[in-house]
Design a protein around this motif. Sequence first.
Motif, PDB file in Angstrom:
ATOM      1  N   ARG A   1       0.826  -1.212   0.000  1.00 28.71           N
ATOM      2  CA  ARG A   1       0.000   0.000   0.000  1.00 28.71           C
ATOM      3  C   ARG A   1       0.860   1.262   0.000  1.00 28.71           C
ATOM      4  N   LEU A   2       2.143   1.138   0.226  1.00 28.68           N
ATOM      5  CA  LEU A   2       3.056   2.279   0.171  1.00 28.68           C
ATOM      6  C   LEU A   2       3.772   2.241  -1.180  1.00 28.68           C
ATOM      7  N   SER A   3       3.300   3.055  -2.081  1.00 27.19           N
ATOM      8  CA  SER A   3       3.739   3.032  -3.470  1.00 27.19           C
ATOM      9  C   SER A   3       4.991   3.887  -3.677  1.00 27.19           C
ATOM     10  N   LEU A   4       5.841   3.448  -4.616  1.00 27.16           N
ATOM     11  CA  LEU A   4       6.973   4.269  -5.030  1.00 27.16           C
ATOM     12  C   LEU A   4       6.646   5.141  -6.243  1.00 27.16           C
ATOM     13  N   SER A   5       5.519   4.901  -6.874  1.00 22.37           N
ATOM     14  CA  SER A   5       5.160   5.636  -8.077  1.00 22.37           C
ATOM     15  C   SER A   5       4.691   7.047  -7.738  1.00 22.37           C
ATOM     16  N   LYS A   6       5.271   8.033  -8.406  1.00 20.55           N
ATOM     17  CA  LYS A   6       4.875   9.422  -8.178  1.00 20.55           C
ATOM     18  C   LYS A   6       3.435   9.683  -8.602  1.00 20.55           C
ATOM     19  N   ALA A   7       2.877   8.790  -9.412  1.00 20.92           N
ATOM     20  CA  ALA A   7       1.481   8.951  -9.828  1.00 20.92           C
ATOM     21  C   ALA A   7       0.533   8.871  -8.639  1.00 20.92           C
ATOM     22  N   ASN A   8       0.985   8.281  -7.546  1.00 17.01           N
ATOM     23  CA  ASN A   8       0.141   8.141  -6.355  1.00 17.01           C
ATOM     24  C   ASN A   8       0.367   9.242  -5.333  1.00 17.01           C
ATOM     25  N   ALA A   9       1.190  10.231  -5.676  1.00 13.93           N
ATOM     26  CA  ALA A   9       1.417  11.368  -4.783  1.00 13.93           C
ATOM     27  C   ALA A   9       0.351  12.432  -5.012  1.00 13.93           C
ATOM     28  N   THR A  10      -0.163  12.987  -3.933  1.00 11.56           N
ATOM     29  CA  THR A  10      -1.164  14.051  -4.043  1.00 11.56           C
ATOM     30  C   THR A  10      -0.595  15.424  -3.728  1.00 11.56           C
ATOM     31  N   GLY A  11       0.692  15.502  -3.513  1.00 14.87           N
ATOM     32  CA  GLY A  11       1.342  16.756  -3.150  1.00 14.87           C
ATOM     33  C   GLY A  11       2.523  16.454  -2.252  1.00 14.87           C
ATOM     34  N   GLY A  12       3.199  17.497  -1.806  1.00 10.46           N
ATOM     35  CA  GLY A  12       4.335  17.281  -0.926  1.00 10.46           C
ATOM     36  C   GLY A  12       5.587  16.877  -1.693  1.00 10.46           C
ATOM     37  N   TRP A  13       6.586  16.447  -0.947  1.00  9.36           N
ATOM     38  CA  TRP A  13       7.891  16.151  -1.522  1.00  9.36           C
ATOM     39  C   TRP A  13       7.838  14.855  -2.313  1.00  9.36           C
ATOM     40  N   ARG A  14       8.381  14.887  -3.531  1.00 13.90           N
ATOM     41  CA  ARG A  14       8.346  13.697  -4.390  1.00 13.90           C
ATOM     42  C   ARG A  14       9.735  13.241  -4.795  1.00 13.90           C
ATOM     43  N   GLY A  15      10.780  13.859  -4.250  1.00 13.66           N
ATOM     44  CA  GLY A  15      12.132  13.462  -4.595  1.00 13.66           C
ATOM     45  C   GLY A  15      12.644  14.203  -5.801  1.00 13.66           C
ATOM     46  N   PHE A  16      13.630  13.612  -6.467  1.00  8.42           N
ATOM     47  CA  PHE A  16      14.253  14.252  -7.619  1.00  8.42           C
ATOM     48  C   PHE A  16      13.241  14.553  -8.711  1.00  8.42           C
ATOM     49  N   SER A  17      13.452  15.672  -9.375  1.00  8.45           N
ATOM     50  CA  SER A  17      12.696  15.994 -10.582  1.00  8.45           C
ATOM     51  C   SER A  17      13.568  15.634 -11.771  1.00  8.45           C
ATOM     52  N   LEU A  18      13.195  14.565 -12.468  1.00  6.22           N
ATOM     53  CA  LEU A  18      14.019  14.037 -13.541  1.00  6.22           C
ATOM     54  C   LEU A  18      13.237  14.013 -14.848  1.00  6.22           C
ATOM     55  N   PRO A  19      13.929  14.084 -15.981  1.00  7.45           N
ATOM     56  CA  PRO A  19      13.244  13.927 -17.278  1.00  7.45           C
ATOM     57  C   PRO A  19      12.747  12.492 -17.424  1.00  7.45           C
ATOM     58  N   PRO A  20      11.738  12.261 -18.265  1.00  7.91           N
ATOM     59  CA  PRO A  20      11.181  10.902 -18.418  1.00  7.91           C
ATOM     60  C   PRO A  20      12.215   9.840 -18.747  1.00  7.91           C
ATOM     61  N   ALA A  21      13.259  10.212 -19.478  1.00  5.68           N
ATOM     62  CA  ALA A  21      14.264   9.230 -19.879  1.00  5.68           C
ATOM     63  C   ALA A  21      15.136   8.763 -18.721  1.00  5.68           C
ATOM     64  N   LEU A  22      15.043   9.430 -17.557  1.00  6.71           N
ATOM     65  CA  LEU A  22      15.775   8.997 -16.367  1.00  6.71           C
ATOM     66  C   LEU A  22      14.840   8.602 -15.230  1.00  6.71           C
ATOM     67  N   ASP A  23      13.573   8.959 -15.359  1.00  6.38           N
ATOM     68  CA  ASP A  23      12.635   8.803 -14.246  1.00  6.38           C
ATOM     69  C   ASP A  23      11.925   7.452 -14.232  1.00  6.38           C
ATOM     70  N   ALA A  24      11.968   6.708 -15.354  1.00  6.69           N
ATOM     71  CA  ALA A  24      11.243   5.432 -15.441  1.00  6.69           C
ATOM     72  C   ALA A  24      12.108   4.300 -14.891  1.00  6.69           C
ATOM     73  N   ASN A  25      12.535   4.462 -13.620  1.00  7.52           N
ATOM     74  CA  ASN A  25      13.432   3.476 -13.030  1.00  7.52           C
ATOM     75  C   ASN A  25      12.769   2.772 -11.846  1.00  7.52           C
ATOM     76  N   LEU A  26      13.461   1.789 -11.288  1.00  9.04           N
ATOM     77  CA  LEU A  26      12.880   0.930 -10.256  1.00  9.04           C
ATOM     78  C   LEU A  26      12.482   1.689  -8.996  1.00  9.04           C
ATOM     79  N   LEU A  27      13.120   2.826  -8.734  1.00  6.47           N
ATOM     80  CA  LEU A  27      12.795   3.596  -7.530  1.00  6.47           C
ATOM     81  C   LEU A  27      11.517   4.409  -7.683  1.00  6.47           C
ATOM     82  N   ASN A  28      10.910   4.347  -8.849  1.00 12.24           N
ATOM     83  CA  ASN A  28       9.632   5.029  -9.085  1.00 12.24           C
ATOM     84  C   ASN A  28       8.552   4.055  -9.544  1.00 12.24           C
ATOM     85  N   MET A  29       8.760   2.771  -9.316  1.00 15.21           N
ATOM     86  CA  MET A  29       7.866   1.757  -9.883  1.00 15.21           C
ATOM     87  C   MET A  29       7.312   0.814  -8.836  1.00 15.21           C
TER      88      MET A  29
END
Length: 367
Positions: free
Chosen positions: A26-54
């Motif tokens: 129930r604790l997701s790593l995907s930024k799609a499940n964030a409703t606000g607040g801190w989300r970590g690094f802001s990366l371009p899509p070509a670097l952001d589709a990694n295991l730490l966001n999935m």
Amino acid sequence: MTLPDGSAVWLVTRYADVRAALADPRLSLSKANATGGWRGFSLPPALDANLLNMDPPDHTRIRRLVGQAFTARRIDRLRPWVQHVADNLLDTVAPTGRADLIADLAGPLPVAVICELIGVPEANRPDFRSWTDAMIAPPPDDPRAAAKAVGAIHTFLADLVAARRAEPGHDLLSAMIAARDEDDRLSEDELTSLAFLILFAGYENSVHTIGNGLLTLLRHPDALANLRAEPQHVTSAVEEILRFEPPSPVAIRRFPTEDITIGGVTVPKGETVLLAVAAANRDPDRFTEPEDFDPQRADNPHLTLGHGIHYCLGAPLARMEIEIAIGTVVRRFPAIKLAVSADELQWRPSFRSRALQALPVLLDARS
């Protein structure tokens, strides 16, 4: 609690709660499940589709694809070469009697290993290290340093992928490109993002743990002497270093997919949760005398490398590098000591990493 940028987060500190949360789907790593607040690094899509966001199933698919490169057996085959690299690095500074163990060992060793594994040319390795440092802790006089570093990494990886496509090798990146192009198991963004994560994580956590571990031993001379007398205990010493001085005080941020209760507190859906690994590792309800550094600690289920499906992919590689780096320094320099007082050491200004900027030492009694 509030982060330095003013963002509000929920901080979980007890061992039992952190361990359970690390494995809670129930604790997701995907930024799609964030409703606000801190989300970590802001990366371009070509670097952001990694295991730490999935989350699964994408996380499962990609981890299975790359996991075979990090098995304990495969990593153990690298041990003689990693030992050779460590010896060469220390051979360079040994005649001077002085060293900065971050710049001279802890930094270049993990960079050499992970770049060799993935196929980064030797000439580009210093650039990659400087970009990573700028991304994590940008200099205060350059507010755009992190963004520039991300852009440089993106361009470099895109060029490297193109070069390996044209001339494949026996490295991990060539294998990943084949999985992308021949088997269609990766998207193009997943390919470059995975290469970024392996390079970034393979360097970042190992360099800090080596530095933190060597400093911890220098500040505990009895433990250092015992390890020198009984070098077979280096494995348990590394586990205690990971517990006592983890390179990342908090795990990667998570976002509840529903309202969730942790330790009797309800955390609303979509808010940011940080799991305080450093606090959990010193929880007196789990560890006996947790504030003591005990390199022969028998019961040591620390959480520094994670727990559950997101357990550190490169754990066998990291452990091997740290063991070799620390074991070699302890063996070769019996009179090693800090060149400055511990209070004078400078630390990276970041809540996300526990990282020395330099570790100046005297290597022998003549220094």
